[in-house]
Write a protein that holds these residues in place. Structure first.
Motif, short mmCIF file in Angstrom:
data_model
loop_
_atom_site.label_atom_id
_atom_site.label_comp_id
_atom_site.label_asym_id
_atom_site.label_seq_id
_atom_site.Cartn_x
_atom_site.Cartn_y
_atom_site.Cartn_z
N VAL A 1 -8.32 -41.32 -4.08
CA VAL A 1 -7.35 -41.25 -4.06
C VAL A 1 -6.69 -42.54 -4.34
N TYR B 1 -5.62 -43.07 -7.93
CA TYR B 1 -3.91 -42.39 -8.26
C TYR B 1 -3.60 -42.41 -6.47
N SER B 2 -3.36 -43.21 -6.15
CA SER B 2 -2.25 -43.22 -5.27
C SER B 2 -1.21 -44.48 -5.31
N GLU C 1 0.54 -42.22 -10.47
CA GLU C 1 -0.21 -40.54 -9.20
C GLU C 1 0.71 -39.84 -10.60
N ASN D 1 -7.16 -33.68 -8.86
CA ASN D 1 -5.92 -32.53 -8.03
C ASN D 1 -5.29 -34.30 -7.13
N VAL D 2 -4.89 -35.07 -6.97
CA VAL D 2 -4.87 -35.93 -5.47
C VAL D 2 -4.72 -35.44 -4.31
N GLU D 3 -3.55 -34.76 -4.14
CA GLU D 3 -3.46 -33.56 -3.47
C GLU D 3 -4.14 -33.19 -2.46
N GLU D 4 -4.96 -32.43 -3.22
CA GLU D 4 -6.17 -31.41 -2.89
C GLU D 4 -7.50 -32.46 -2.69
N LYS E 1 -6.91 -35.00 -0.67
CA LYS E 1 -6.56 -35.41 0.48
C LYS E 1 -6.25 -34.83 1.08
N GLY E 2 -5.84 -33.78 1.18
CA GLY E 2 -5.90 -31.96 2.01
C GLY E 2 -7.87 -31.99 2.75
#
Length: 499
Positions: A143, A146-147, A152, A439-442, A444-445
């Protein structure tokens, strides 16, 4: 430099290391047999009237350099299981009919069969060593990777090419032409990839110019023909990194044994800098534009684990293995060929070794220097951790004189880029690799959700246990310590293109 002791090995030490390798993989097979068949490996040299299981290394009993045959097939056990003794193998009729069995010298396998007399093992089934688990990374690290600004959703682009990079002069006694390398450099400058992997030889020992009396040094050739291409690539893109992998066929390296240290290696730092200056790469290496690595090498591009072995093990395995094919008709010859190529890569993964042949055989009929395996293996270092896989890589690169190809072998992306020069006229190939990010958002979730504890439990089990100072069990672990397999095969595209 420590450990490169070719021709200084002791026979007793070499024997101990070979036995350790057989025993290590035999224990893995014994564990697999125990958990899947509810049995254990036994000494194959003792008479067994009933079916039993054993493990060992395939050996060829023939004294000449011919290919292994059914008549010369022997199994060598480790000292702990069978006192290091050997026993002849005979394949049963049912196994011959079923087919899809493959042997080569040095292969460690598990066998099922009977031995009525104690002198001949009748094989009824064959078991391969299970491959290692994939390398993993902490979800929290991915995370963060890629943040950052500009990272990103960033796609990783790689280009892979293998030598020789030159063709002989028209008259055969002049300077070789590096036009194929120049053409490849133009493609790289146009596409500006993140990483360029160049596998030697950069100064090919098979060039006719050396036999014709051409006397320029290997350092001079590198500085005059190769380094200018590297400089143009680095000037075209400040973010491009060039990885140089030596070859046992390259005159640019003083080490003829495999494995090899990086190009320009020396016993002291002062001598190393002098060597870099002679090659003309001192400034590029100091600026981080060019990275000098050993052969073989394992490195990481972000979270992607890349393994490169620059010796033609694919060609040698393809020539030396004994294949018993099924009698059942296949839908097409292409499927059979496709399975054969994937199997060559798979041997490296199941044997957990980057050169599983032992010993390599030399066929006197091979007159083409491209096909002759005239290289030496440093047995002491080879049987240690230098060319032994510690985990299954995400991307396995094995340059070969065989036609360029890409295979997905149990989730490992295996690539043979071919060679930039084919034969004496050029017209080879190279490989492009494009890896999309996770999928970074995934992720993080996932870290913030209640499912994180379950995910940690699976990840830590794959990794081999809890971290130091922690107790086992997913509920006791924090989500930041969760690890994840990279699944590169599901998010990458690889193309082998002609130059």
């Amino acid at each position: 430099m420590d450990g490169y002791r070719y021709m200084f090995e002791r026979l007793a030490e070499k024997g101990d290391l070979v036995d350790e390798r057989i025993q290590e993989l035999s224990i893995v097979l014994d564990d697999w047999i125990f958990h899947n068949i509810i049995s254990s490996a036994m000494n194959p040299n003792i008479p067994h009237q009933e079916t039993f299981y054993t493990a060992g290394r395939i050996q060829d009993s023939s004294a000449d350099t011919s290919k292994i045959t059914l008549e010369s097939l022997y199994l060598e056990t480790c000292r702990a299981l069978g006192n290091g003794s050997r026993i002849q193998l005979q394949l049963s009729e049912s196994l011959m009919k079923r087919g899809n069995v493959h042997f080569f010298p040095g292969q460690v396998i598990g066998l099922c069969g009977v031995n009525p007399s104690g002198r001949l093992l009748i094989v009824q089934d064959v078991f391969n060593v299970p491959r290692l688990e994939f390398a993993t990374s902490r979800v929290n690290n991915i995370v963060q990777m890629y943040s950052g600004p500009g990272n990103e959703g960033r796609v990783i682009n790689m280009m892979i090419a293998a030598g020789p990079f030159s063709v002989d002069a028209v008259n055969g006694d002049g300077a070789p032409s590096y036009e194929p390398l120049e053409e490849f450099g133009k493609v790289v400058c146009l596409e500006k990839p993140d990483v360029v992997v160049l596998c030697g030889p950069f100064v090919d020992e098979a060039s006719l110019g050396w036999k014709g009396g051409y006397t320029m040094s290997s350092e001079g050739i590198m500085k005059r023909y190769v380094v200018p291409v590297l400089k143009r690539i680095s000037e075209s893109s400040s973010s491009t990194r060039i990885v140089l992998v030596p070859s046992t066929r390259g005159l640019e390296s003083e080490w003829v044994g495999y494995p090899q240290p990086p190009i320009g290696s020396a016993l002291t730092d002062e001598t190393k800098l002098t060597r870099w200056q002679q090659f003309g790469i001192k400034e590029l290496v100091a600026a981080g534009k060019v990275v000098l690595v050993p052969n073989p090498v394992q490195f990481m591009v972000n979270e992607i684990v890349v393994t490169v072995s620059n010796v033609d093990s694919l060609f040698h395995l393809n020539r030396d293995q004994l294949s018993i094919e099924s009698n059942e008709p296949l839908s097409s010859s292409f499927i059979a060929k496709q399975d054969r190529m994937a199997r060559l890569f798979q041997h490296h993964l199941t044997q957990r070794h980057l050169y599983p042949l032992s010993p390599p055989t030399l066929n006197p009929a091979d007159k083409d220097p491209l096909n002759m395996n005239l290289f030496a293996i440093d047995s002491t270092r080879a049987q240690s951790g230098a060319i032994t896989l510690q985990a299954t890589p995400d991307l396995l690169i094995l340059p070969s004189a065989l036609k360029g190809m890409v295979r997905n072998v149990e989730g490992c992306v295996c690539v043979n880029p071919g060679t930039i020069v084919k034969g004496r006229a050029g017209g080879g190939s190279f490989a492009r690799v494009c890896v999309h990010p996770l999928n970074v958002e995934e992720l993080k979730g996932l870290l913030a959700s209640e499912e994180a504890n379950v995910f940690v439990s699976v990840g830590e089990k794959r990794k081999g246990g809890a971290e130091d100072g922690e107790e086992g069990g997913g509920a006791a672990l924090v989500s930041q310590d969760a690890v994840l397999e990279h699944s590169v095969h599901s998010r990458c595209r690889v193309e082998v293109q002609k130059i």
